[in-house]
Design a protein around this motif. Structure first.
Motif, PDB file in Angstrom:
ATOM      1  N   THR A 115      59.928  15.871  89.090  1.00 45.15           N
ATOM      2  CA  THR A 115      61.223  16.304  88.573  1.00 45.15           C
ATOM      3  C   THR A 115      61.013  17.260  87.391  1.00 45.15           C
ATOM      4  O   THR A 115      59.907  17.351  86.842  1.00 45.15           O
ATOM      5  N   PRO A 116      62.059  17.959  86.954  1.00 44.03           N
ATOM      6  CA  PRO A 116      61.927  18.804  85.759  1.00 44.03           C
ATOM      7  C   PRO A 116      61.433  18.023  84.538  1.00 44.03           C
ATOM      8  O   PRO A 116      60.691  18.558  83.715  1.00 44.03           O
ATOM      9  N   LEU A 117      61.832  16.747  84.430  1.00 45.34           N
ATOM     10  CA  LEU A 117      61.375  15.933  83.305  1.00 45.34           C
ATOM     11  C   LEU A 117      59.873  15.715  83.371  1.00 45.34           C
ATOM     12  O   LEU A 117      59.174  15.785  82.350  1.00 45.34           O
ATOM     13  N   HIS A 118      59.355  15.448  84.577  1.00 43.00           N
ATOM     14  CA  HIS A 118      57.910  15.291  84.738  1.00 43.00           C
ATOM     15  C   HIS A 118      57.186  16.582  84.358  1.00 43.00           C
ATOM     16  O   HIS A 118      56.158  16.560  83.677  1.00 43.00           O
ATOM     17  N   LEU A 119      57.704  17.701  84.814  1.00 46.20           N
ATOM     18  CA  LEU A 119      57.066  18.989  84.536  1.00 46.20           C
ATOM     19  C   LEU A 119      57.056  19.282  83.039  1.00 46.20           C
ATOM     20  O   LEU A 119      56.066  19.786  82.498  1.00 46.20           O
ATOM     21  N   SER A 120      58.161  18.955  82.367  1.00 43.43           N
ATOM     22  CA  SER A 120      58.229  19.152  80.927  1.00 43.43           C
ATOM     23  C   SER A 120      57.210  18.277  80.215  1.00 43.43           C
ATOM     24  O   SER A 120      56.543  18.711  79.258  1.00 43.43           O
ATOM     25  N   GLU A 121      57.064  17.052  80.677  1.00 43.95           N
ATOM     26  CA  GLU A 121      56.097  16.130  80.074  1.00 43.95           C
ATOM     27  C   GLU A 121      54.670  16.632  80.277  1.00 43.95           C
ATOM     28  O   GLU A 121      53.833  16.543  79.368  1.00 43.95           O
ATOM     29  N   LEU A 122      54.375  17.172  81.456  1.00 37.09           N
ATOM     30  CA  LEU A 122      53.043  17.716  81.716  1.00 37.09           C
ATOM     31  C   LEU A 122      52.725  18.864  80.770  1.00 37.09           C
ATOM     32  O   LEU A 122      51.602  18.977  80.257  1.00 37.09           O
ATOM     33  N   ASN A 140      43.802  10.331  74.617  1.00 38.33           N
ATOM     34  CA  ASN A 140      45.131   9.727  74.746  1.00 38.33           C
ATOM     35  C   ASN A 140      46.083  10.650  75.500  1.00 38.33           C
ATOM     36  O   ASN A 140      46.800  10.224  76.413  1.00 38.33           O
ATOM     37  N   TRP A 141      46.097  11.937  75.115  1.00 39.03           N
ATOM     38  CA  TRP A 141      46.982  12.890  75.785  1.00 39.03           C
ATOM     39  C   TRP A 141      46.499  13.215  77.191  1.00 39.03           C
ATOM     40  O   TRP A 141      47.309  13.429  78.098  1.00 39.03           O
ATOM     41  N   ASP A 142      45.190  13.234  77.388  1.00 45.67           N
ATOM     42  CA  ASP A 142      44.648  13.467  78.726  1.00 45.67           C
ATOM     43  C   ASP A 142      45.068  12.346  79.676  1.00 45.67           C
ATOM     44  O   ASP A 142      45.492  12.600  80.809  1.00 45.67           O
ATOM     45  N   THR A 143      44.963  11.118  79.205  1.00 46.18           N
ATOM     46  CA  THR A 143      45.392   9.978  80.019  1.00 46.18           C
ATOM     47  C   THR A 143      46.879  10.066  80.333  1.00 46.18           C
ATOM     48  O   THR A 143      47.306   9.814  81.465  1.00 46.18           O
ATOM     49  N   ARG A 144      47.658  10.441  79.319  1.00 44.34           N
ATOM     50  CA  ARG A 144      49.105  10.565  79.529  1.00 44.34           C
ATOM     51  C   ARG A 144      49.418  11.663  80.539  1.00 44.34           C
ATOM     52  O   ARG A 144      50.317  11.517  81.379  1.00 44.34           O
ATOM     53  N   LEU A 145      48.664  12.761  80.506  1.00 42.97           N
ATOM     54  CA  LEU A 145      48.863  13.844  81.478  1.00 42.97           C
ATOM     55  C   LEU A 145      48.603  13.347  82.897  1.00 42.97           C
ATOM     56  O   LEU A 145      49.420  13.546  83.813  1.00 42.97           O
ATOM     57  N   HIS A 146      47.465  12.685  83.080  1.00 44.54           N
ATOM     58  CA  HIS A 146      47.122  12.199  84.420  1.00 44.54           C
ATOM     59  C   HIS A 146      48.103  11.125  84.891  1.00 44.54           C
ATOM     60  O   HIS A 146      48.460  11.084  86.079  1.00 44.54           O
TER      61      HIS A 146
END
Length: 233
Positions: A115-122, A140-146
């Motif tokens: 979704t657009p929200l997922h894309l924004s988070e990425l 931490n951010w790498d894990t959150r990205l994956h």
């Protein structure tokens, strides 16, 4: 305070809490500071903090154990209850092979359903990895990205498989093999590789997303084998 104002305050505290978790130097088990200390660090009341913690717990970002504390990640389920034993029977190289089988297909699915929200988070995660001042912040951010890629599949079994692999990865703690400087270099391979993955997902390029994830994990695997080789010398 009316309901609209209260919701706005909660969103603000959640945002503060997310930023704190992404940059905090937490113990290996991911345990957060006590509520009293965390509320003081964020400059919020304990009531506001508990509501924000509840939001992140519902999202699967943290889990709480009565008497032990609050931890980053998903609450261990029955399938993960023996994760420490399983971690002792595996190794980083074996785990990387499992990731190479599963995560490219997760990226393929994410390209279809993000979704657009997922894309924004990425995009946020990509920016924060580049800004990281330490390896811990980067990881931490790498894990959150994956994990956001896994969330973007909107598929509970796939997300569960990702969380199991990630729990194993934390238990194996291959970061201890690293003998690098305090943070990633500006030309760290993951930055460009993440960009290709995210762009493919944004473009709904399922094959491209899977191929980009495979290329990225192969780079991680090569570096891992190099670290192991250097450690053995």
């Amino acid at each position: 305070m009316d309901m609209i104002s209260e919701a706005g305050v909660n969103r603000g505290v959640v945002t503060q809490l997310r930023a704190f978790l992404a940059q905090a130097e937490l113990p290996e088990d991911g345990r957060l500071p006590p509520e009293r200390d965390l509320a003081a660090a964020l400059g919020v009341t304990r009531t506001e903090l508990r509501k924000a913690l509840g939001t992140l717990e519902a999202e699967g970002q943290i889990w709480r154990h009565v008497g032990k504390g609050t931890f980053v990640g998903n609450r261990p389920t029955d399938t993960l209850s023996d994760i420490e034993t399983l971690a002792k029977r595996t190794n980083p190289a074996e785990l990387m092979r499992a990731r190479l089988i599963i995560e490219p297909e997760i990226a393929r699915a994410a390209a279809l359903t993000a979704t657009p929200l997922h894309l924004s988070e990425l995009r946020l995660c990509q920016t924060r990895t580049r800004e990281a001042a330490t390896w811990r912040q980067y990881e931490n951010w790498d894990t959150r990205l994956h994990r956001t890629i896994a969330e973007a599949t909107q598929n509970t079994p796939l997300l569960g498989m990702f969380d199991m692999l990630n729990a194993l990865r934390r238990a194996v703690t291959w970061g201890r093999l690293r003998a690098n400087p305090v943070k990633p270099s500006p030309d760290h391979h993951s930055f460009a590789e993440h960009e290709v993955i995210i762009t493919a997902i944004e473009n709904r390029d399922m094959n491209g997303a899977a191929a980009a994830m495979r290329t990225h994990l192969q780079s991680v695997e090569r570096n891992l084998l190099t670290w192991q080789s250097d450690a053995a010398d």
